[in-house]
Scaffold this motif. Structure first.
Motif, mmCIF file in Angstrom:
data_model
loop_
_atom_site.group_PDB
_atom_site.id
_atom_site.type_symbol
_atom_site.label_atom_id
_atom_site.label_comp_id
_atom_site.label_asym_id
_atom_site.label_seq_id
_atom_site.Cartn_x
_atom_site.Cartn_y
_atom_site.Cartn_z
ATOM 1 N N ASP A 92 0.810 -1.377 -0.083
ATOM 2 C CA ASP A 92 -0.099 0.164 0.071
ATOM 3 C C ASP A 92 0.866 1.248 -0.051
ATOM 4 O OD1 ASP A 92 -2.429 -1.575 0.243
ATOM 5 O OD2 ASP A 92 -1.917 -1.800 2.481
ATOM 6 N N GLU A 93 1.949 1.107 0.722
ATOM 7 C CA GLU A 93 2.919 2.398 0.992
ATOM 8 C C GLU A 93 4.266 1.861 0.578
ATOM 9 O OE1 GLU A 93 3.320 6.043 3.885
ATOM 10 O OE2 GLU A 93 3.260 3.796 4.747
ATOM 11 N N PHE B 51 2.241 4.374 -8.163
ATOM 12 C CA PHE B 51 2.184 5.003 -6.729
ATOM 13 C C PHE B 51 2.233 6.423 -6.885
ATOM 14 C CE2 PHE B 51 3.329 0.590 -6.004
ATOM 15 C CZ PHE B 51 3.027 0.326 -4.791
ATOM 16 N N ASP C 283 3.861 11.313 -1.809
ATOM 17 C CA ASP C 283 2.975 11.856 -0.352
ATOM 18 C C ASP C 283 3.988 12.702 0.207
ATOM 19 O OD1 ASP C 283 0.768 10.466 -0.863
ATOM 20 O OD2 ASP C 283 1.477 8.826 -0.013
ATOM 21 N N TRP D 20 8.104 9.268 0.421
ATOM 22 C CA TRP D 20 6.924 8.156 0.875
ATOM 23 C C TRP D 20 5.873 8.376 -0.294
ATOM 24 C CZ3 TRP D 20 9.571 11.501 4.076
ATOM 25 C CH2 TRP D 20 10.054 10.829 5.168
ATOM 26 N N SER E 90 2.115 6.507 -1.919
ATOM 27 C CA SER E 90 0.802 5.448 -1.733
ATOM 28 C C SER E 90 0.563 4.952 -3.120
ATOM 29 C CB SER E 90 0.133 6.423 -0.702
ATOM 30 O OG SER E 90 -0.591 7.501 -1.608
ATOM 31 N N ARG E 91 -0.075 3.851 -2.912
ATOM 32 C CA ARG E 91 -0.571 3.017 -4.083
ATOM 33 C C ARG E 91 -1.608 4.145 -4.754
ATOM 34 N NH1 ARG E 91 -0.765 -1.741 -6.530
ATOM 35 N NH2 ARG E 91 0.591 -2.818 -4.716
#
Length: 81
Positions: A30-31, A57, A60, A73, A75-76
């Motif tokens: 997910d991340e 992705f 973030d 960072w 996220s999907r």
């Protein structure tokens, strides 16, 4: 992995490094936390194994350090229909 993610333990699953394991679990990630260093080291282990499977992705955040190191960072990105 899916059964671990479904548990209500309040804990996250963290995979450090990985290569082939990360490639096998890519659908469950997910991340991403990517650490980059301003060094050319030559050959290495592919981050997600030998199989090419484009997966989107979204960025973030980024933190940079005095030596030029970065931590990013991601996220999907939700699947597009």
């Amino acid at each position: 992995m899916r059964s671990l993610k479904a548990e209500d333990s309040g804990l996250d699953i963290y995979l450090a490094g990985g290569g082939r394991l990360a490639g096998q679990l890519l659908d469950e990630i997910d991340e991403l936390v990517i650490k980059r260093y301003p060094v050319v080291a030559g050959a290495g282990i592919p981050a997600f194994g030998p199989v090419f499977a484009p997966t989107a992705f979204s960025l973030d955040g980024v933190r940079s350090f005095d030596g030029g190191n970065l931590v990013e960072w991601y996220s999907r990105t939700p699947d597009r229909a």
